[in-house]
Write a protein that holds these residues in place. Structure first.
Motif, mmCIF file in Angstrom:
data_model
loop_
_atom_site.group_PDB
_atom_site.id
_atom_site.type_symbol
_atom_site.label_atom_id
_atom_site.label_comp_id
_atom_site.label_asym_id
_atom_site.label_seq_id
_atom_site.Cartn_x
_atom_site.Cartn_y
_atom_site.Cartn_z
ATOM 1 N N ILE A 36 -8.258 17.481 4.463
ATOM 2 C CA ILE A 36 -7.094 17.657 4.121
ATOM 3 C C ILE A 36 -6.400 17.456 5.577
ATOM 4 C CG2 ILE A 36 -6.686 21.038 5.000
ATOM 5 C CD1 ILE A 36 -5.320 21.133 2.075
ATOM 6 N N GLY A 37 -7.225 17.699 6.273
ATOM 7 C CA GLY A 37 -6.695 17.479 7.501
ATOM 8 C C GLY A 37 -6.016 15.940 7.898
ATOM 9 N N THR A 38 -6.530 14.703 7.463
ATOM 10 C CA THR A 38 -6.019 13.952 7.449
ATOM 11 C C THR A 38 -5.342 13.509 6.917
ATOM 12 O OG1 THR A 38 -8.622 13.627 7.165
ATOM 13 C CG2 THR A 38 -6.908 11.467 7.332
ATOM 14 N N TYR A 39 -4.667 14.753 5.439
ATOM 15 C CA TYR A 39 -3.523 14.729 4.854
ATOM 16 C C TYR A 39 -2.375 14.438 5.252
ATOM 17 C CZ TYR A 39 -1.848 14.469 -0.019
ATOM 18 O OH TYR A 39 -0.507 14.094 -1.257
ATOM 19 N N TRP A 64 -6.679 5.566 2.314
ATOM 20 C CA TRP A 64 -7.702 5.185 2.169
ATOM 21 C C TRP A 64 -8.739 4.658 2.757
ATOM 22 C CZ3 TRP A 64 -8.573 2.166 -3.208
ATOM 23 C CH2 TRP A 64 -7.978 3.487 -4.776
ATOM 24 N N LEU A 65 -8.271 4.322 4.054
ATOM 25 C CA LEU A 65 -9.447 3.077 4.959
ATOM 26 C C LEU A 65 -9.140 4.378 6.133
ATOM 27 C CD1 LEU A 65 -8.825 -0.525 5.151
ATOM 28 C CD2 LEU A 65 -10.454 0.619 4.023
ATOM 29 N N SER A 66 -8.336 5.465 6.320
ATOM 30 C CA SER A 66 -8.332 6.240 7.745
ATOM 31 C C SER A 66 -9.804 7.201 7.384
ATOM 32 C CB SER A 66 -6.850 7.334 7.505
ATOM 33 O OG SER A 66 -5.260 6.561 6.867
ATOM 34 N N PRO A 67 -9.847 7.385 9.126
ATOM 35 C CA PRO A 67 -11.250 8.068 8.371
ATOM 36 C C PRO A 67 -11.194 10.275 7.757
ATOM 37 C CG PRO A 67 -10.267 7.083 10.626
ATOM 38 C CD PRO A 67 -9.439 6.488 9.816
ATOM 39 N N ASP A 68 -11.882 10.316 7.331
ATOM 40 C CA ASP A 68 -11.858 11.450 6.754
ATOM 41 C C ASP A 68 -10.860 11.139 6.114
ATOM 42 O OD1 ASP A 68 -14.205 11.840 7.838
ATOM 43 O OD2 ASP A 68 -13.902 13.048 9.117
ATOM 44 N N ALA A 69 -10.300 10.558 5.073
ATOM 45 C CA ALA A 69 -9.101 10.469 4.511
ATOM 46 C C ALA A 69 -8.984 11.764 3.437
ATOM 47 C CB ALA A 69 -8.496 9.051 2.805
ATOM 48 N N TRP A 70 -10.042 12.082 2.891
ATOM 49 C CA TRP A 70 -10.040 12.787 2.038
ATOM 50 C C TRP A 70 -9.746 14.081 1.977
ATOM 51 C CZ3 TRP A 70 -13.921 9.683 3.384
ATOM 52 C CH2 TRP A 70 -15.003 10.397 3.781
ATOM 53 N N PRO A 99 0.366 -1.253 0.323
ATOM 54 C CA PRO A 99 -0.561 0.024 0.151
ATOM 55 C C PRO A 99 0.760 0.759 -0.142
ATOM 56 C CG PRO A 99 -0.280 -0.861 1.973
ATOM 57 C CD PRO A 99 0.969 -1.892 1.328
ATOM 58 N N VAL A 100 1.299 1.890 -0.663
ATOM 59 C CA VAL A 100 1.535 3.656 -0.887
ATOM 60 C C VAL A 100 0.472 4.250 -1.626
ATOM 61 C CG1 VAL A 100 3.251 4.538 -2.408
ATOM 62 C CG2 VAL A 100 3.762 2.015 -2.120
ATOM 63 N N LEU A 101 -0.067 3.789 -2.598
ATOM 64 C CA LEU A 101 -1.046 4.820 -2.967
ATOM 65 C C LEU A 101 -2.189 4.515 -2.370
ATOM 66 C CD1 LEU A 101 0.837 5.482 -6.240
ATOM 67 C CD2 LEU A 101 -0.936 6.439 -6.823
ATOM 68 N N CYS A 115 -10.724 0.560 -12.457
ATOM 69 C CA CYS A 115 -11.758 0.598 -11.339
ATOM 70 C C CYS A 115 -10.757 1.748 -9.955
ATOM 71 C CB CYS A 115 -13.167 0.354 -10.821
ATOM 72 S SG CYS A 115 -12.921 -1.251 -10.379
ATOM 73 N N LYS A 116 -9.370 1.979 -10.649
ATOM 74 C CA LYS A 116 -8.429 2.480 -9.638
ATOM 75 C C LYS A 116 -8.656 3.552 -10.063
ATOM 76 C CE LYS A 116 -4.657 2.447 -13.534
ATOM 77 N NZ LYS A 116 -4.736 3.754 -13.169
ATOM 78 N N ASP A 117 -8.705 4.442 -10.853
ATOM 79 C CA ASP A 117 -8.137 6.179 -10.769
ATOM 80 C C ASP A 117 -9.482 6.563 -9.310
ATOM 81 O OD1 ASP A 117 -6.564 5.819 -12.237
ATOM 82 O OD2 ASP A 117 -7.285 6.319 -14.247
ATOM 83 N N LEU A 118 -10.994 6.077 -10.158
ATOM 84 C CA LEU A 118 -12.162 6.642 -9.217
ATOM 85 C C LEU A 118 -11.894 6.337 -7.747
ATOM 86 C CD1 LEU A 118 -15.233 6.618 -11.677
ATOM 87 C CD2 LEU A 118 -13.942 8.597 -10.929
ATOM 88 N N PRO A 119 -12.030 5.152 -7.405
ATOM 89 C CA PRO A 119 -11.461 4.915 -5.732
ATOM 90 C C PRO A 119 -10.819 5.656 -5.447
ATOM 91 C CG PRO A 119 -11.044 2.577 -7.055
ATOM 92 C CD PRO A 119 -11.732 4.245 -7.975
ATOM 93 N N LEU A 120 -9.470 6.667 -5.696
ATOM 94 C CA LEU A 120 -7.937 7.123 -5.746
ATOM 95 C C LEU A 120 -8.744 8.559 -5.154
ATOM 96 C CD1 LEU A 120 -4.370 6.333 -6.896
ATOM 97 C CD2 LEU A 120 -5.597 9.411 -6.241
#
Ligand SMILES: Cc1cc2nc3c(=O)[nH]c(=O)nc-3n(C[C@H](O)[C@H](O)[C@H](O)COP(=O)(O)O)c2cc1C
Ligand code: SF4
Length: 438
Positions: free
Chosen positions: A28-31, A20-26, A14-16, A99-104
């Motif tokens: 900016i704070g999580t990122y 993905w499984l972190s809460p609120d990964a999307w 798991p690199v990219l 279905c790799k880009d949409l989930p990313l």
């Protein structure tokens, strides 16, 4: 469902996908808590040419299907030409099974945004676009939100992080056409024209968007960039194989217990991927599969141990493509599956060139005849002859790709065709469906 063997589990890389499984990964704070925008800080302190060299050294190859070396592509952009430069991210993801880009973009949109900023800085672009397919409303919403968050933090706009570098990033939704994933059709569509491929040369590197130097890269390609900047080229090359470096997101669908995205070092085999996915569905045995979407020639159970990198799949007579492995079993019919794909290509053909426009139309008709129990032995020659007139004679890759399932299913599963023609398999289509290929 079976449990993956420990040695196969260890192949997950798991690199990219690591956030993905972190809460609120999307958000900016999580990122930012998970290394986000650290690569940008580092990149803005480097010379743009050194970044291009870094990407060259990493051996990163495009994740959009063709595997073109990314650093080389960036290096084609003429410098000091006084023209605006553009970065365009290809987020159309239309290849069946992919279905790799949409989930990313849904789970970790900031990794793409950060990659866009670094790549734009490297090629000296002050304007970038993410062209996303129209149906992907949820992913576009996440992306637009990420762009707004990045802008509010000073990662986009004027004088980014005090570096003097300016960048505007626009998320543009297409209208949902497979051909608009082809990079030159995408550029036409982005300019507001009907999406049809352009004649090449000239190539986008010199005459791309608005006839200016343009890099078009896939989502996965650009999202890889921050990791390479942070980890270095040598670290990136510890994953994958000699000529296909790094991790890759394989999207698995079909007759397996756990479909989804599995990120592994390039060169993993389908046998290992199926093990990771909990095995085949109960009662199903592998019959055929696509290594990289429906435009890549089918492979069979004989190919379970082929390394899934650019060279390994080519040596087995197929193409790595988008690493969309669609898995079919002994309960699936390769003739019917090919017919369904051809309906897709026929529907999506943009009509610009005769071999693809006419060839796919006629092949759909032949398939309908065979599947309605009215095919003849000559139909098989007609199919091969038609493919021969499409492959290498079409204006763009859509036509070439449409021949892949036809020729490969005839190569490996001719008996399934003969069973329809000689009456051993019951017709799958009725007489009503036979007429009027639209
Ligand atoms: C019919 C057709 C559809 C395509 N669809 C996509 C797509 O949805 N996404 C993508 O990244 N590349 C797609 N491509 C490949 C692009 O033309 C181009 O090679 C790619 O975006 C380059 O990015 P990369 O070097 O990062 O792989 C398609 C090509 C063809 C011929
Ligand atoms: S190959 Fe098909 S999609 Fe490509 S230009 Fe020709 S008609 Fe259009």
């Amino acid at each position: 469902m079976t449990t993956p063997r420990p040695e196969t589990l260890a192949k997950l890389t798991p690199v990219l996908t690591k956030r993905w499984l972190s809460p609120d990964a999307w958000r900016i704070g999580t990122y930012e808590k998970l290394d986000g925008y650290a690569a940008l800080r580092k990149a803005l302190n480097a010379h743009p040419d050194d970044l291009i060299q870094l990407i060259k050294d990493s051996g990163l190859r495009g994740r959009g299907g063709a595997g073109f070396p990314t650093g080389l592509k960036w290096g084609f952009i003429p410098q000091g030409d006084g023209k605006p430069h553009y970065l365009v991210v290809n987020a159309d993801e239309g290849e069946p099974g992919t279905c790799k880009d949409l989930p990313l973009m849904t789970h970790d949109p900031h990794s793409l945004v950060e990659g866009v900023i670094i790549a734009s800085y490297a090629i000296r672009a002050n304007r970038a676009y993410i062209y996303i397919r129209g149906e992907a409303v949820h992913a576009a919403r996440r992306l637009r939100n990420a762009v707004a968050e990045a802008r509010a933090k000073g990662y986009l706009g004027r004088n980014i992080m005090g570096s003097g570098f300016d960048l505007e990033l626009v998320v543009h939704s297409g209208a949902g056409a497979y051909i608009c994933g082809e990079e030159t059709a995408l550029l036409d569509s982005l300019e507001g024209f009907r999406g049809q491929p352009r004649l090449r040369p000239p190539f986008p590197a010199t005459h791309g968007l608005y006839a200016s130097p343009t890099v078009v890269n896939n989502v996965g390609t650009i999202a890889s960039v921050p990791y390479i900047v942070l980890g270095g080229a040598d670290w990136w090359k510890t994953m994958g194989t000699e000529k296909s470096s790094g991790p890759m997101i394989y999207s698995l669908s079909g007759r397996i217990a756990n479909p989804g995205q599995y990120e592994c070092s390039m060169g993993i085999t389908l046998r290992e991927l199926i093990d990771l996915a909990g095995g085949m569905q109960p009662g199903h045995e592998l019959k055929f599969w696509t290594p990289g979407g429906s435009s890549t020639p089918l492979l069979t159970a004989e190919h379970l141990d082929v390394p899934l990198d650019f060279e390994g799949v080519a040596a087995a007579g197929s193409i790595l493509g988008t690493t969309a492995t669609q898995i079919f079993s002994d309960q699936d019919c390769p003739v019917y599956a090919t017919y369904r794909w051809l309906e897709f290509y026929h529907h999506e053909s943009c009509g610009k060139c005769t071999p693809c426009r006419e060839g796919n139309y006629w092949m759909v008709r032949v398939y309908r005849r065979i599947l309605a129990g009215q095919g003849t032995h000559e139909d098989l020659d007609t199919l091969l002859d038609t493919c021969d007139n499409i492959l290498g004679r079409s204006f763009c890759g859509l036509g070439d790709g449409a021949t892949s399932p036809v020729t490969s299913s005839l190569k490996y599963f001719k008996q399934d065709y003969l069973d329809y023609i000689e009456g051993r398999t019951a017709p799958k289509l009725s007489d009503k469906q036979l007429v009027g290929a639209h």
